[in-house]
Motif scaffolding. Structure first.
Motif, PDB file in Angstrom:
ATOM      1  N   LEU A 105     -68.390  26.462 -29.806  1.00  0.00           N
ATOM      2  CA  LEU A 105     -69.435  26.039 -30.858  1.00  0.00           C
ATOM      3  C   LEU A 105     -67.723  25.185 -32.182  1.00  0.00           C
ATOM      4  CD1 LEU A 105     -71.398  24.167 -31.489  1.00  0.00           C
ATOM      5  CD2 LEU A 105     -72.502  25.994 -32.960  1.00  0.00           C
ATOM      6  N   ARG A 110     -68.665  20.064 -33.059  1.00  0.00           N
ATOM      7  CA  ARG A 110     -69.995  19.688 -33.297  1.00  0.00           C
ATOM      8  C   ARG A 110     -70.670  19.943 -32.844  1.00  0.00           C
ATOM      9  NH1 ARG A 110     -69.427  16.070 -27.606  1.00  0.00           N
ATOM     10  NH2 ARG A 110     -68.328  17.430 -27.215  1.00  0.00           N
ATOM     11  N   VAL A 111     -70.820  20.466 -34.825  1.00  0.00           N
ATOM     12  CA  VAL A 111     -71.972  21.975 -34.821  1.00  0.00           C
ATOM     13  C   VAL A 111     -73.647  21.608 -35.218  1.00  0.00           C
ATOM     14  CG1 VAL A 111     -71.613  21.614 -36.937  1.00  0.00           C
ATOM     15  CG2 VAL A 111     -72.454  23.875 -36.289  1.00  0.00           C
ATOM     16  N   SER A 112     -73.670  20.229 -35.757  1.00  0.00           N
ATOM     17  CA  SER A 112     -74.978  19.465 -36.387  1.00  0.00           C
ATOM     18  C   SER A 112     -75.194  18.755 -35.768  1.00  0.00           C
ATOM     19  CB  SER A 112     -74.041  17.902 -37.438  1.00  0.00           C
ATOM     20  OG  SER A 112     -73.571  18.857 -38.826  1.00  0.00           O
ATOM     21  N   ARG A 113     -75.633  19.863 -34.408  1.00  0.00           N
ATOM     22  CA  ARG A 113     -76.959  19.314 -33.433  1.00  0.00           C
ATOM     23  C   ARG A 113     -77.972  19.995 -33.697  1.00  0.00           C
ATOM     24  NH1 ARG A 113     -73.640  16.803 -29.357  1.00  0.00           N
ATOM     25  NH2 ARG A 113     -72.512  15.446 -30.541  1.00  0.00           N
ATOM     26  N   PHE A 114     -79.718  19.724 -33.979  1.00  0.00           N
ATOM     27  CA  PHE A 114     -80.131  21.035 -34.619  1.00  0.00           C
ATOM     28  C   PHE A 114     -80.787  20.886 -33.299  1.00  0.00           C
ATOM     29  CE2 PHE A 114     -78.315  18.618 -37.681  1.00  0.00           C
ATOM     30  CZ  PHE A 114     -78.064  19.650 -38.739  1.00  0.00           C
ATOM     31  N   TRP A 115     -81.297  20.218 -32.627  1.00  0.00           N
ATOM     32  CA  TRP A 115     -82.302  19.608 -31.116  1.00  0.00           C
ATOM     33  C   TRP A 115     -82.315  20.740 -30.296  1.00  0.00           C
ATOM     34  CZ3 TRP A 115     -87.318  18.714 -31.966  1.00  0.00           C
ATOM     35  CH2 TRP A 115     -87.994  18.285 -30.843  1.00  0.00           C
ATOM     36  N   ARG A 116     -80.898  20.913 -28.809  1.00  0.00           N
ATOM     37  CA  ARG A 116     -80.821  21.279 -27.794  1.00  0.00           C
ATOM     38  C   ARG A 116     -80.909  23.100 -27.958  1.00  0.00           C
ATOM     39  NH1 ARG A 116     -78.398  17.734 -23.654  1.00  0.00           N
ATOM     40  NH2 ARG A 116     -77.003  17.165 -25.527  1.00  0.00           N
ATOM     41  N   PRO A 117     -81.277  23.550 -27.222  1.00  0.00           N
ATOM     42  CA  PRO A 117     -80.993  24.879 -27.272  1.00  0.00           C
ATOM     43  C   PRO A 117     -79.516  25.579 -26.811  1.00  0.00           C
ATOM     44  CG  PRO A 117     -82.691  25.054 -26.277  1.00  0.00           C
ATOM     45  CD  PRO A 117     -82.599  23.595 -26.154  1.00  0.00           C
ATOM     46  N   VAL A 118     -78.639  25.945 -28.041  1.00  0.00           N
ATOM     47  CA  VAL A 118     -76.857  25.812 -27.394  1.00  0.00           C
ATOM     48  C   VAL A 118     -77.025  27.044 -26.669  1.00  0.00           C
ATOM     49  CG1 VAL A 118     -77.647  28.065 -29.492  1.00  0.00           C
ATOM     50  CG2 VAL A 118     -74.986  26.590 -28.993  1.00  0.00           C
TER      51      VAL A 118
ATOM     52  N   PHE B 187     -92.272  24.174 -35.672  1.00  0.00           N
ATOM     53  CA  PHE B 187     -91.841  24.067 -33.937  1.00  0.00           C
ATOM     54  C   PHE B 187     -89.682  23.495 -34.758  1.00  0.00           C
ATOM     55  CE2 PHE B 187     -90.915  20.471 -30.223  1.00  0.00           C
ATOM     56  CZ  PHE B 187     -90.632  21.575 -29.983  1.00  0.00           C
ATOM     57  N   LEU B 188     -90.099  22.307 -35.023  1.00  0.00           N
ATOM     58  CA  LEU B 188     -89.113  21.698 -35.507  1.00  0.00           C
ATOM     59  C   LEU B 188     -88.098  23.107 -36.001  1.00  0.00           C
ATOM     60  CD1 LEU B 188     -89.569  18.556 -37.889  1.00  0.00           C
ATOM     61  CD2 LEU B 188     -88.951  18.948 -35.385  1.00  0.00           C
ATOM     62  N   ARG B 191     -86.357  25.081 -33.488  1.00  0.00           N
ATOM     63  CA  ARG B 191     -85.743  24.718 -32.571  1.00  0.00           C
ATOM     64  C   ARG B 191     -84.106  24.484 -33.490  1.00  0.00           C
ATOM     65  NH1 ARG B 191     -87.470  22.004 -27.104  1.00  0.00           N
ATOM     66  NH2 ARG B 191     -85.152  21.062 -27.332  1.00  0.00           N
ATOM     67  N   LEU B 192     -84.547  24.144 -34.589  1.00  0.00           N
ATOM     68  CA  LEU B 192     -84.109  24.538 -35.500  1.00  0.00           C
ATOM     69  C   LEU B 192     -82.331  25.873 -35.344  1.00  0.00           C
ATOM     70  CD1 LEU B 192     -82.403  23.115 -38.577  1.00  0.00           C
ATOM     71  CD2 LEU B 192     -82.686  25.423 -38.135  1.00  0.00           C
ATOM     72  N   ASN B 194     -82.492  27.684 -32.966  1.00  0.00           N
ATOM     73  CA  ASN B 194     -81.813  28.308 -31.360  1.00  0.00           C
ATOM     74  C   ASN B 194     -80.862  26.598 -31.312  1.00  0.00           C
ATOM     75  OD1 ASN B 194     -83.582  30.981 -30.413  1.00  0.00           O
ATOM     76  ND2 ASN B 194     -85.285  29.124 -30.569  1.00  0.00           N
ATOM     77  N   SER B 195     -80.162  26.516 -32.054  1.00  0.00           N
ATOM     78  CA  SER B 195     -79.464  24.999 -31.868  1.00  0.00           C
ATOM     79  C   SER B 195     -77.714  25.680 -32.304  1.00  0.00           C
ATOM     80  CB  SER B 195     -80.321  24.084 -32.791  1.00  0.00           C
ATOM     81  OG  SER B 195     -79.744  23.951 -34.046  1.00  0.00           O
ATOM     82  N   ARG B 196     -77.520  24.638 -31.910  1.00  0.00           N
ATOM     83  CA  ARG B 196     -76.189  25.070 -31.860  1.00  0.00           C
ATOM     84  C   ARG B 196     -75.731  25.480 -33.350  1.00  0.00           C
ATOM     85  NH1 ARG B 196     -71.588  20.733 -29.823  1.00  0.00           N
ATOM     86  NH2 ARG B 196     -72.147  20.800 -27.523  1.00  0.00           N
ATOM     87  N   PHE B 197     -76.742  24.482 -34.656  1.00  0.00           N
ATOM     88  CA  PHE B 197     -76.619  25.035 -35.613  1.00  0.00           C
ATOM     89  C   PHE B 197     -77.336  26.209 -36.691  1.00  0.00           C
ATOM     90  CE2 PHE B 197     -78.029  24.147 -40.045  1.00  0.00           C
ATOM     91  CZ  PHE B 197     -76.989  24.076 -40.816  1.00  0.00           C
TER      92      PHE B 197
END
Lengths: 251, 327
Positions: A105, A110-118, B187-188, B191-192, B194-197
């Motif tokens: 990563l 591109r770290v400012s992604r908040f939605w999809r599971p990493v 929920f949000l 998601r956060l 488990n996300s990249r961030f």
């Protein structure tokens, strides 16, 4: 061979202590350049200045032709300077795989992604898995870092560095505490790795240094007193006096 | 014992079923308590992102909660008095319309979090705690000494603000609104997490040298998390003000920051449903023991002490302890 890393006359003092005294050295593509020296010689201080953790008082650091002296550590990492530490620096509550994915990563940026599971991100997982595979840690992917052994943590540090696809490695005592078998395996691996990216290696294990290094620099009291091939260093009277002779007495 | 996801589902269902049952039985007060739990839990969910995931021990989150409250108070106050907020250079009027209020609350608390975070996050450890506390107290004293909006007395809003299609003055309808918002934000936040961030934020909490070494800047990651955290607290503040139909500087005081932190710690720092569990325990203690003694917070203190000493994973950690052994 071109100089990937070019350190020009860097000095660093802590009060009256000269930790780095006008040090110049280069790292050429395809080589392992070992940095040896007695405890307190300033090896870690030097590595830290190259990696961007410390700013030198004077002198400059060039990396693939670019002056990086004023860049902070993350920027240097992004340029392709991979690093492993004397004391492992990993995220202890995360799994082995998560640590490797985090490395991928960082390289991706591109770290400012908040939605999809990493942990379902194919591209990152692929990079992470293949790095773990290369160091032989894939079977431990699901373990937490706090649960794995010291040697495995060292392997993981190398794997995380690999995910960065670096142009050069800075490795601070990667063999420390590995035991004989582990140390031998890592020696073989580093020999293979240097073809991809040259390695500046700080190491206490003299067997490993003389088996691996294309060039060796000897650091004593913040100064480089000699640089040369393993054979040249072994026979250098200055070096024997300052360092190796001392080792042999203990051995 | 019980898996954390099952426990979470159970807690969520209880929070839904109890007010519905109370509604059937005409127990209005219970619905109000449940609404209060939703609103306070929401603030906790906000803090949990900074504190639980990011390891930022902020004692200044009341600032964002209070800014959200005042955003509601000021807009609604102008709307009920028919005096515009400003006429020049262009006309801005108050509003009683919740979505607009929430938007303003989120934007203003986000901006405040950006400014406070940008400065505070240059420090760490005890200094970070102190500097967030100092910023919070600055806003608190500013609110006290600002006579235009009630100063120390605060602002009363006579009629609850409006949401299209709902009669927000009916307790069960306002509860449903708060419950849905809480559910959405939880929920949000999952998601956060488990996300990249989320990975970067948690790695930074555990070892920021690692973050730098992979080429990322801990400061930026923390600042983004701090702003998100502040925005959620701002939304919670707006809802809390609407629940009480009252805004006062108390919302901004460091006691409020401490209370929000207690919810998170009681429930189990960093766990998704911790703020909800913590807020529920807090409200229930206040309700049941507050009737017995004015000093009910002694019991809260004892409970907090027990949790910190014997159950570092909080109540949720305690209830799900054996999960790992069974797996």
């Amino acid at each position: 061979m071109t100089d990937i890393l070019d350190i020009r006359g860097i000095s660093k003092s802590f009060g009256a202590l000269k930790a780095s005294d006008d040090i110049s050295l280069t790292l050429k593509s395809g080589e392992i350049h070992a940095l040896i020296g007695p405890n307190g010689a300033g090896k870690s201080t030097l590595i830290n200045q190259i990696a961007g953790g410390l700013k030198p008082d004077s002198g400059s650091v060039h990396f693939s032709g670019q002056d990086i002296t004023s860049l902070a550590a993350p920027a240097r990492a992004r340029l392709g300077l991979g690093r492993t530490f004397q004391i492992s620096q990993l995220a202890p509550e995360m799994t082995v795989l998560q640590n490797a994915v985090f490395g991928a990563l960082g390289a991706d940026g591109r770290v400012s992604r908040f939605w999809r599971p990493v942990m379902k991100d194919r591209s990152l997982l692929e990079v992470a898995r293949s790095a773990l595979e290369r160091v032989g840690l894939n079977h431990r992917a699901g373990e937490r870092v706090s649960e794995i052994s010291h040697g495995e943590r060292r392997q993981l540090e190398v794997a995380v560095a690999l995910t960065q696809k670096p142009k050069a490695f800075l490795m601070d005592e990667p063999m420390a505490g590995l035991g004989h078998g582990g140390s031998e395996r890592l020696t073989g691996f580093l020999r293979e790795l240097k073809q991809e990216a040259p390695i500046l290696l700080v190491e206490h294990d003299m067997d490993a240094v003389f088996a691996l290094a294309d060039r060796v620099s000897v650091l004593v009291y913040g100064r480089i007193i000699a640089t040369g091939t393993a054979d040249e260093i072994r026979t250098n009277p200055l070096v024997r006096e300052a360092y190796l002779g001392d080792e042999e007495e203990h051995a | 014992m019980i898996r954390e996801t099952h426990l979470n589902a159970l807690i969520w269902l209880l929070l839904l079923i109890i007010p519905l049952a109370a509604w059937q039985m005409g127990e209005i007060y219970t619905i109000t308590l449940a609404t209060k739990i939703c609103v306070l839990a929401l603030a906790g969910v906000g803090l949990n992102i900074a504190l639980g995931l990011g390891g930022m021990i902020s004692l200044g989150h009341a600032a964002f909660f209070g800014i959200g409250g005042y955003a509601m108070g000021i807009l609604a106050n102008h709307a009920q008095s028919y005096i515009p907020i400003m006429e020049h250079p262009f006309l801005i009027e108050g509003t009683k319309y919740m979505p607009v209020i929430w938007l303003l609350a989120i934007v203003m608390s986000g901006l405040a979090a950006l400014a406070i975070g940008a400065l505070s996050l240059r420090t760490n450890g005890a200094y970070f705690i102190m500097i967030t506390l100092a910023f919070g107290q600055m806003l608190y004293f500013f609110a006290i000494s600002w006579p235009a909006y009630g100063g120390e007395d605060g602002l009363a809003i006579y009629v609850r603000n409006e949401f299209p299609g709902l009669n927000t003055l009916v307790p069960i309808q306002f509860f449903a609104l708060c419950f849905l918002i809480l559910t959405a934000v939880i929920f949000l936040s999952s998601r956060l997490e488990n996300s990249r961030f989320g990975l970067a934020l948690q790695a930074t909490r555990q070892n920021e040298t690692r973050t730098r070494t992979v080429g990322l800047t801990p400061y930026k990651i923390r600042l983004i998390a701090f702003v998100i955290s502040g925005m959620i607290c701002g939304l919670a503040g707006a809802l809390s003000a609407d629940l009480n139909r009252f805004v006062s500087p108390v919302m901004l005081s460091w006691h409020t920051s401490g209370e929000i932190m207690i919810f998170v710690i009681l429930g189990g720092t960093g766990r998704l449903f911790a703020p909800l569990v913590g807020a529920a325990i807090y409200i229930m203690l206040e309700h049941f023991l507050g009737g017995v003694s004015d000093y009910w917070q002694i019991f809260l203190g004892l409970l907090l002490l027990m949790v910190v000493l014997f159950a570092p994973g909080g109540v949720i950690g305690l209830l799900t302890k054996r999960e790992a052994a069974h797996d």
